[in-house]
Design a protein around this motif. Structure first.
Motif, PDB file in Angstrom:
ATOM      1  N   GLY A 204      20.892  68.139  10.486  1.00 17.80           N
ATOM      2  CA  GLY A 204      20.152  67.472   9.688  1.00 17.80           C
ATOM      3  C   GLY A 204      20.170  68.225   8.495  1.00 17.80           C
ATOM      4  O   GLY A 204      19.530  67.727   7.299  1.00 17.80           O
ATOM      5  N   ARG A 205      21.135  69.055   8.343  1.00 24.22           N
ATOM      6  CA  ARG A 205      21.251  69.871   6.765  1.00 24.22           C
ATOM      7  C   ARG A 205      22.248  68.911   6.154  1.00 24.22           C
ATOM      8  O   ARG A 205      23.214  68.403   6.456  1.00 24.22           O
ATOM      9  CB  ARG A 205      21.957  71.035   6.957  1.00 24.22           C
ATOM     10  N   ILE A 206      21.944  68.870   4.635  1.00 20.54           N
ATOM     11  CA  ILE A 206      22.800  68.260   4.017  1.00 20.54           C
ATOM     12  C   ILE A 206      24.121  68.998   3.352  1.00 20.54           C
ATOM     13  O   ILE A 206      24.126  69.963   3.049  1.00 20.54           O
ATOM     14  CB  ILE A 206      22.239  67.531   2.218  1.00 20.54           C
ATOM     15  N   VAL A 207      25.120  68.544   3.985  1.00 24.49           N
ATOM     16  CA  VAL A 207      26.393  69.061   3.690  1.00 24.49           C
ATOM     17  C   VAL A 207      27.439  68.355   2.733  1.00 24.49           C
ATOM     18  O   VAL A 207      28.178  69.191   2.035  1.00 24.49           O
ATOM     19  CB  VAL A 207      27.344  69.221   4.933  1.00 24.49           C
ATOM     20  N   ARG A 208      27.154  67.283   2.143  1.00 24.36           N
ATOM     21  CA  ARG A 208      27.883  66.508   1.001  1.00 24.36           C
ATOM     22  C   ARG A 208      26.768  65.474   0.427  1.00 24.36           C
ATOM     23  O   ARG A 208      26.043  65.136   1.062  1.00 24.36           O
ATOM     24  CB  ARG A 208      28.942  65.754   1.477  1.00 24.36           C
ATOM     25  N   ARG A 209      27.023  65.416  -0.596  1.00 28.00           N
ATOM     26  CA  ARG A 209      26.080  64.473  -1.504  1.00 28.00           C
ATOM     27  C   ARG A 209      27.052  63.518  -2.927  1.00 28.00           C
ATOM     28  O   ARG A 209      27.913  64.214  -3.303  1.00 28.00           O
ATOM     29  CB  ARG A 209      25.180  65.365  -2.104  1.00 28.00           C
ATOM     30  N   ALA A 210      26.868  62.566  -2.803  1.00 26.71           N
ATOM     31  CA  ALA A 210      27.553  61.555  -4.126  1.00 26.71           C
ATOM     32  C   ALA A 210      26.685  60.398  -4.346  1.00 26.71           C
ATOM     33  O   ALA A 210      26.178  59.965  -3.682  1.00 26.71           O
ATOM     34  CB  ALA A 210      28.871  61.207  -3.150  1.00 26.71           C
ATOM     35  N   ALA A 211      26.942  60.203  -5.752  1.00 27.72           N
ATOM     36  CA  ALA A 211      26.303  59.020  -6.208  1.00 27.72           C
ATOM     37  C   ALA A 211      27.190  57.961  -6.549  1.00 27.72           C
ATOM     38  O   ALA A 211      28.546  58.615  -6.838  1.00 27.72           O
ATOM     39  CB  ALA A 211      25.568  59.655  -7.589  1.00 27.72           C
ATOM     40  N   GLY A 212      26.987  56.874  -6.515  1.00 25.98           N
ATOM     41  CA  GLY A 212      27.854  55.523  -6.600  1.00 25.98           C
ATOM     42  C   GLY A 212      28.440  55.309  -5.431  1.00 25.98           C
ATOM     43  O   GLY A 212      28.139  55.867  -4.306  1.00 25.98           O
ATOM     44  N   MET A 213      29.363  54.185  -5.592  1.00 24.36           N
ATOM     45  CA  MET A 213      29.991  53.704  -4.400  1.00 24.36           C
ATOM     46  C   MET A 213      31.457  54.389  -3.955  1.00 24.36           C
ATOM     47  O   MET A 213      32.054  54.582  -4.631  1.00 24.36           O
ATOM     48  CB  MET A 213      30.661  52.061  -4.583  1.00 24.36           C
ATOM     49  N   PRO A 214      31.173  55.102  -2.768  1.00 22.01           N
ATOM     50  CA  PRO A 214      32.241  55.768  -2.331  1.00 22.01           C
ATOM     51  C   PRO A 214      33.353  55.064  -1.680  1.00 22.01           C
ATOM     52  O   PRO A 214      33.249  53.830  -1.362  1.00 22.01           O
ATOM     53  CB  PRO A 214      31.572  56.677  -1.155  1.00 22.01           C
ATOM     54  N   ARG A 215      34.709  55.847  -1.725  1.00 21.10           N
ATOM     55  CA  ARG A 215      35.654  55.212  -1.078  1.00 21.10           C
ATOM     56  C   ARG A 215      35.801  55.758   0.370  1.00 21.10           C
ATOM     57  O   ARG A 215      35.228  56.656   0.932  1.00 21.10           O
ATOM     58  CB  ARG A 215      37.092  55.821  -1.719  1.00 21.10           C
ATOM     59  N   LYS A 216      36.165  54.829   1.221  1.00 25.42           N
ATOM     60  CA  LYS A 216      36.172  55.060   2.581  1.00 25.42           C
ATOM     61  C   LYS A 216      36.713  56.179   2.966  1.00 25.42           C
ATOM     62  O   LYS A 216      36.443  57.146   3.886  1.00 25.42           O
ATOM     63  CB  LYS A 216      36.764  53.788   3.374  1.00 25.42           C
ATOM     64  N   ALA A 217      37.958  56.624   2.498  1.00 19.72           N
ATOM     65  CA  ALA A 217      38.605  57.807   2.679  1.00 19.72           C
ATOM     66  C   ALA A 217      37.783  59.124   2.443  1.00 19.72           C
ATOM     67  O   ALA A 217      37.886  60.020   2.943  1.00 19.72           O
ATOM     68  CB  ALA A 217      40.014  57.553   2.034  1.00 19.72           C
ATOM     69  N   ASP A 218      37.179  58.996   1.177  1.00 19.33           N
ATOM     70  CA  ASP A 218      36.116  60.177   0.637  1.00 19.33           C
ATOM     71  C   ASP A 218      35.187  60.267   1.868  1.00 19.33           C
ATOM     72  O   ASP A 218      34.553  61.470   2.066  1.00 19.33           O
ATOM     73  CB  ASP A 218      35.854  59.883  -0.492  1.00 19.33           C
ATOM     74  N   VAL A 219      34.534  59.165   2.341  1.00 18.83           N
ATOM     75  CA  VAL A 219      33.751  59.381   3.308  1.00 18.83           C
ATOM     76  C   VAL A 219      34.040  59.883   4.454  1.00 18.83           C
ATOM     77  O   VAL A 219      33.459  60.961   5.119  1.00 18.83           O
ATOM     78  CB  VAL A 219      32.969  58.068   3.574  1.00 18.83           C
ATOM     79  N   ILE A 220      35.284  59.650   4.990  1.00 21.94           N
ATOM     80  CA  ILE A 220      35.935  60.193   6.274  1.00 21.94           C
ATOM     81  C   ILE A 220      36.080  61.701   5.903  1.00 21.94           C
ATOM     82  O   ILE A 220      35.724  62.630   6.614  1.00 21.94           O
ATOM     83  CB  ILE A 220      37.047  59.472   6.643  1.00 21.94           C
ATOM     84  N   ALA A 221      36.506  61.861   4.671  1.00 22.07           N
ATOM     85  CA  ALA A 221      37.035  63.329   4.531  1.00 22.07           C
ATOM     86  C   ALA A 221      35.568  64.292   4.426  1.00 22.07           C
ATOM     87  O   ALA A 221      35.690  65.281   4.953  1.00 22.07           O
ATOM     88  CB  ALA A 221      37.691  63.513   3.193  1.00 22.07           C
ATOM     89  N   ALA A 222      34.589  63.757   3.660  1.00 24.84           N
ATOM     90  CA  ALA A 222      33.402  64.359   3.773  1.00 24.84           C
ATOM     91  C   ALA A 222      32.741  64.611   5.080  1.00 24.84           C
ATOM     92  O   ALA A 222      32.014  65.626   5.299  1.00 24.84           O
ATOM     93  CB  ALA A 222      32.256  63.595   2.909  1.00 24.84           C
ATOM     94  N   LEU A 223      33.111  63.931   6.174  1.00 25.99           N
ATOM     95  CA  LEU A 223      32.641  63.860   7.242  1.00 25.99           C
ATOM     96  C   LEU A 223      33.085  65.234   8.089  1.00 25.99           C
ATOM     97  O   LEU A 223      32.444  65.777   8.882  1.00 25.99           O
ATOM     98  CB  LEU A 223      32.630  62.646   8.447  1.00 25.99           C
ATOM     99  N   GLY A 224      34.077  65.744   7.634  1.00 28.04           N
ATOM    100  CA  GLY A 224      34.756  66.833   7.965  1.00 28.04           C
ATOM    101  C   GLY A 224      33.724  68.084   7.958  1.00 28.04           C
ATOM    102  O   GLY A 224      34.046  68.962   8.839  1.00 28.04           O
ATOM    103  N   ALA A 225      32.987  68.253   6.802  1.00 27.66           N
ATOM    104  CA  ALA A 225      32.141  69.104   6.592  1.00 27.66           C
ATOM    105  C   ALA A 225      31.089  69.264   7.574  1.00 27.66           C
ATOM    106  O   ALA A 225      30.538  70.229   7.713  1.00 27.66           O
ATOM    107  CB  ALA A 225      31.862  69.075   5.141  1.00 27.66           C
ATOM    108  N   ALA A 226      30.868  68.134   8.092  1.00 33.69           N
ATOM    109  CA  ALA A 226      29.573  67.840   8.831  1.00 33.69           C
ATOM    110  C   ALA A 226      29.818  67.881  10.345  1.00 33.69           C
ATOM    111  O   ALA A 226      29.021  68.729  11.129  1.00 33.69           O
ATOM    112  CB  ALA A 226      28.970  66.891   8.798  1.00 33.69           C
ATOM    113  N   LEU A 227      31.086  67.989  10.946  1.00 36.35           N
ATOM    114  CA  LEU A 227      31.640  67.766  12.453  1.00 36.35           C
ATOM    115  C   LEU A 227      31.933  69.268  12.570  1.00 36.35           C
ATOM    116  O   LEU A 227      32.453  69.963  12.218  1.00 36.35           O
ATOM    117  CB  LEU A 227      32.653  66.828  12.505  1.00 36.35           C
TER     118      LEU A 227
END
Length: 110
Positions: A87-110
């Motif tokens: 439940g810790r915040i590992v990434r944060r973004a404002a505005g509409m993200p690109r799908k590729a950026d979301v997938i890449a950001a998940l790498g920091a959480a997994l």
């Protein structure tokens, strides 16, 4: 997605999110009713959550959860938080993200 400032926030769980977090990670979207980019963001995050096992997409109505919005420093919608399994915040973004950026950001959480 830039790194989140998580001081004073700690961890977000089902009580704060209003839904069960994902087993591996959560994509938390703060939205508002008349936000056009929020609709597209909802679709992108739902697609990513379906692609990656153990990831949940949780959408929160910013107007209905002002205390949480203030505590997290949410200034606009959509804002997306990527949470790890604890439940810790590992990434944060404002505005509409690109799908590729979301997938890449998940790498920091997994």
């Amino acid at each position: 997605m830039r790194s989140a400032v998580t001081a004073d926030v700690g961890r977000l769980g089902a009580a704060e999110l209003g839904a069960k977090p994902g087993e591996r990670a959560s994509l938390v979207q703060f939205s508002s009713a008349f936000c056009q980019p929020c609709r597209a963001t909802r679709r992108i995050l739902a697609e990513v959550a379906e692609l990656v096992e153990g990831v949940a997409h949780i959408e929160i109505d910013a107007e209905a959860h002002l205390e949480l919005v203030r505590a997290l420093g949410i200034e606009k919608t959509p804002t997306v938080l990527v949470l790890d399994s604890a439940g810790r915040i590992v990434r944060r973004a404002a505005g509409m993200p690109r799908k590729a950026d979301v997938i890449a950001a998940l790498g920091a959480a997994l």
